[in-house]
Design an enzyme around this catalytic site. Structure first.
Site, short mmCIF file in Angstrom:
data_model
loop_
_atom_site.label_atom_id
_atom_site.label_comp_id
_atom_site.label_asym_id
_atom_site.label_seq_id
_atom_site.Cartn_x
_atom_site.Cartn_y
_atom_site.Cartn_z
CG HIS A 5 4.46 -2.58 5.11
ND1 HIS A 5 4.40 -1.23 5.40
CD2 HIS A 5 3.17 -3.00 5.05
CE1 HIS A 5 3.14 -0.86 5.50
NE2 HIS A 5 2.36 -1.92 5.28
CG ASN A 7 -1.97 -1.07 1.19
OD1 ASN A 7 -2.59 -1.27 0.16
ND2 ASN A 7 -2.16 -1.77 2.30
CG HIS A 18 0.44 -6.66 3.50
ND1 HIS A 18 -0.22 -6.69 4.72
CD2 HIS A 18 0.62 -5.35 3.21
CE1 HIS A 18 -0.41 -5.45 5.13
NE2 HIS A 18 0.09 -4.61 4.23
CD GLU A 47 -3.91 0.00 9.37
OE1 GLU A 47 -3.17 -0.53 10.24
OE2 GLU A 47 -5.03 -0.43 9.07
P1 5GP Z 1 -0.67 -1.27 5.75
O1 5GP Z 1 -2.13 -0.93 5.86
O2 5GP Z 1 0.18 -0.11 6.23
O3 5GP Z 1 -0.29 -1.78 4.40
O4 5GP Z 1 -0.45 -2.50 6.71
C1 5GP Z 1 0.08 -2.39 7.99
C2 5GP Z 1 -0.01 -3.77 8.62
O5 5GP Z 1 0.79 -3.77 9.77
C3 5GP Z 1 -1.43 -4.17 9.04
O6 5GP Z 1 -1.78 -5.37 8.38
C4 5GP Z 1 -1.32 -4.36 10.55
O7 5GP Z 1 -2.06 -5.46 11.03
C5 5GP Z 1 0.18 -4.57 10.76
N1 5GP Z 1 0.68 -4.09 12.04
C6 5GP Z 1 0.42 -2.88 12.61
N2 5GP Z 1 1.08 -2.78 13.78
C7 5GP Z 1 1.77 -3.95 13.93
C8 5GP Z 1 2.64 -4.43 14.94
O8 5GP Z 1 2.93 -3.78 15.95
N3 5GP Z 1 3.17 -5.67 14.76
C9 5GP Z 1 2.88 -6.42 13.66
N4 5GP Z 1 3.47 -7.63 13.58
N5 5GP Z 1 2.08 -5.99 12.67
C10 5GP Z 1 1.51 -4.76 12.82
#
Ligand code: 5GP
Length: 118
Positions: free
Chosen positions: A104, A91, A106, A99
């Site tokens: 990163h 993202n 997934h 977020e």
């Molecule tokens: P984004 O929406 O930024 O692509 O995804 C962020 C991801 O980070 C989300 O899937 C969320 O569950 C994960 N995430 C957020 N905080 C933490 C954390 O403290 N530890 C881990 N292992 N994952 C996290």
């Protein structure tokens, strides 16, 4: 976008908060997502301070990019989802609902994932 050194993945990289690590090398760290969306849901992050794919793809060195991509492939293989299949997702920015402002990807798999945007 200026890199925020207090973001949660920066803190994981510094060892300030724990993660369920599955892989680490000089280019990347991979760990289980805290809120998994599938049986396999692993995040792979580069070691460097890149805010998103836009930043990483334009600012990272060729070595950092190659190292990161190799690590991601290895992680998917080690997760046992290479034969059944998996999805890579990154993202960038508000419309994507990014977020965490540290680049990163997934790696999601372990079940049929349906269409790209459900
Ligand atoms: P984004 O929406 O930024 O692509 O995804 C962020 C991801 O980070 C989300 O899937 C969320 O569950 C994960 N995430 C957020 N905080 C933490 C954390 O403290 N530890 C881990 N292992 N994952 C996290």
């Amino acid at each position: 976008m200026i890199y925020d050194r207090s973001n949660v993945f920066a803190r994981i990289l510094r060892g300030e908060i724990p993660c369920k690590k599955v892989y680490e090398d000089q280019y990347a760290l991979a760990f289980h997502d805290i809120n998994p969306q599938a049986p396999a849901h692993i995040l792979v992050i580069p070691k460097g301070p890149f805010t998103s794919f836009a930043d990483f793809s334009s600012q990272a060195t060729v070595e950092e990019i190659a190292g990161f991509v190799r690590a991601a492939g290895l992680v998917a293989r080690q997760a046992g989802v290479e034969d059944s299949g998996y999805r890579l997702l990154a993202n960038h920015g508000p419309d994507s609902h990014q977020e965490v402002p540290h680049f990163h990807i997934h790696i999601v798999g372990g079940r049929p994932l349906g269409k790209l945007l459900a």
